[in-house]
Design an enzyme around this catalytic site. Structure first.
Site, PDB file in Angstrom:
ATOM      1  N   GLN A 110       2.241  -2.604  14.363  1.00 55.18           N
ATOM      2  CA  GLN A 110       1.869  -4.023  14.387  1.00 55.18           C
ATOM      3  C   GLN A 110       2.910  -4.928  13.749  1.00 55.18           C
ATOM      4  OE1 GLN A 110      -2.078  -3.195  12.441  1.00 55.18           O
ATOM      5  NE2 GLN A 110      -2.865  -4.567  14.021  1.00 55.18           N
TER       6      GLN A 110
ATOM      7  N   TYR B 200       3.339   8.407   9.237  1.00 54.08           N
ATOM      8  CA  TYR B 200       2.970   7.079   9.718  1.00 54.08           C
ATOM      9  C   TYR B 200       3.920   6.658  10.839  1.00 54.08           C
ATOM     10  CZ  TYR B 200       0.166   6.640   5.413  1.00 54.08           C
ATOM     11  OH  TYR B 200      -0.739   6.815   4.394  1.00 54.08           O
TER      12      TYR B 200
ATOM     13  N   SER C 272      -3.115  14.292  -2.136  1.00 55.71           N
ATOM     14  CA  SER C 272      -3.919  13.333  -1.390  1.00 55.71           C
ATOM     15  C   SER C 272      -5.029  14.066  -0.652  1.00 55.71           C
ATOM     16  CB  SER C 272      -3.057  12.548  -0.393  1.00 55.71           C
ATOM     17  OG  SER C 272      -3.845  11.584   0.303  1.00 55.71           O
TER      18      SER C 272
ATOM     19  N   GLN D  64      -2.794 -12.503   5.288  1.00 56.35           N
ATOM     20  CA  GLN D  64      -3.679 -11.448   4.811  1.00 56.35           C
ATOM     21  C   GLN D  64      -3.216 -10.924   3.451  1.00 56.35           C
ATOM     22  OE1 GLN D  64      -3.439  -8.713   8.134  1.00 56.35           O
ATOM     23  NE2 GLN D  64      -5.357  -9.455   9.008  1.00 56.35           N
TER      24      GLN D  64
ATOM     25  N   GLU E 289      -4.381 -13.415   0.910  1.00 60.36           N
ATOM     26  CA  GLU E 289      -5.825 -13.287   0.716  1.00 60.36           C
ATOM     27  C   GLU E 289      -6.159 -12.077  -0.150  1.00 60.36           C
ATOM     28  OE1 GLU E 289      -9.919 -12.371   3.275  1.00 60.36           O
ATOM     29  OE2 GLU E 289      -8.082 -12.942   4.331  1.00 60.36           O
ATOM     30  N   ASN E 290      -5.554 -10.940   0.158  1.00 61.29           N
ATOM     31  CA  ASN E 290      -5.847  -9.712  -0.586  1.00 61.29           C
ATOM     32  C   ASN E 290      -5.462  -9.816  -2.052  1.00 61.29           C
ATOM     33  OD1 ASN E 290      -6.799  -8.508   1.755  1.00 61.29           O
ATOM     34  ND2 ASN E 290      -4.885  -7.431   2.188  1.00 61.29           N
TER      35      ASN E 290
END
Length: 327
Positions: free
Chosen positions: A27, A54, A154, A292, A295-296
């Site tokens: 993205q 990823y 993890s 975003q 905002e976070n």
């Protein structure tokens, strides 16, 4: 921005950090990554998370190019990556933590990130076929060679983490110091009684991921799947059932009055809730746009407003009783 120690280590991470899962390459290109990482860095974020798997290595390439363009002083930020799944579907190259895979894996990651070392290196999942002792020795060597400073796990079982720690202590090796578990209002099991011993007795840190349950806790899936969302991406069909689950969406809707009362968004509320856990070293946030990120980052302010009474109301909205967190 507040900074927390990673467990009992001397290293400190920003309580909110920034991760590249799903977004980088899929993205966000290098320019978008530069803009978002700069926004996070300017807000006080000092920890940036990645993994070799990823976008099949492309996420590390995007982050590496972004870091090169940003020209930050290397000592001013932390980078992590994770190894397990591999990039090639071949024996010894996928789904293993054997010595060969780990050493070849860190070499490949450093090349893609264009870095001499990462600050934290994780075993991305447990390997049921490789002896834990082999994995511990390989991670110890990687640290001794200066290719990583700390290592962790993890989504390992508590018993596997304890086994790795005890092997390292027995042989005077660098032991794992941090777990990267999923943690959000829907998924709390990595902080159950089983794991509490690891955080309390062994001083294990946590860099938690998916605080918004892949966007479900933002409320944006109430009327379907937005075209620009990660659930609409090719290859992420597995998210559909989860983000459109009506029972879960009803619980998210029940949070709206609380968010309105606090003057925050659902996203900020979900992230702030994670920050209230004293065993959380940092909450890894994600974004596909700069707005975003902004905002976070405000979730830190919201966390200060989460009184015990409000935390109880949040649990009630999710049909949780206090003892449920210990299951």
């Amino acid at each position: 921005m507040e900074y927390r120690h990673v467990g009992k280590t001397g290293i400190r991470v920003s309580e909110l950090s920034f991760g590249s899962w799903v977004t980088f390459h899929n993205q966000a290109d290098v320019k978008a990554a530069v803009d978002m990482m700069a926004a996070a860095y300017d807000a006080g974020v000092n920890f940036f998370d990645n993994a070799e798997v990823y976008a099949n290595g492309k996420s590390e390439e995007v982050m590496g190019n972004a870091i090169k363009e940003l020209k930050w002083r290397r000592s001013s930020y932390l980078v992590s990556t994770k190894i397990y799944w591999g990039l090639h579907d071949n024996v010894n190259e996928r789904n293993t933590l054997n010595r060969k895979r780990l050493i070849e894996g860190i070499n490949g990651s450093l090349e893609r990130l264009q870095l001499e070392y990462v600050d934290l290196l994780y075993c991305h999942r447990p390997d049921k076929t490789t002896p834990i002792e082999e994995t511990v020795w390989a991670m110890h060597n990687i640290i001794e060679w200066g290719k990583a400073f700390y290592w962790g796990t993890s989504e390992w079982a508590a018993a596997e983490i304890v086994a790795a720690i005890e092997i390292a202590e027995r042989h005077h090796l660098h032991k794992p110091v941090v777990e990267q578990p999923i943690y959000n209002l829907f998924k709390r099991h990595r902080f159950s009684n089983e794991y509490e011993r690891i955080y309390k007795d062994y001083g294990y840190g946590t860099t938690t991921f998916s605080p918004l349950e892949s966007g479900l806790l933002t409320g944006k899936y109430k009327t379907g799947i937005p075209q620009e969302s990660r659930a609409a991406l090719e290859g992420y069909d597995w998210l559909h059932d989860n983000v459109t689950n009506q029972e879960k969406l009803t619980k998210v809707t029940a949070l709206e009055p609380i968010a309105k009362e606090l003057g925050c968004t659902l996203s900020q509320l979900g992230i702030a809730w994670c920050l209230k856990n004293p065993y959380v070293s940092t909450v890894i946030t994600g974004a596909s746009r700069v707005d975003q990120v902004h905002e976070n980052m405000k979730a830190s302010e919201v966390a200060a407003k989460l009184t015990p009474e409000i935390m109880e109301r949040i649990d009630q909205a999710f049909g949780m009783k206090k003892e449920d967190d210990d299951d």
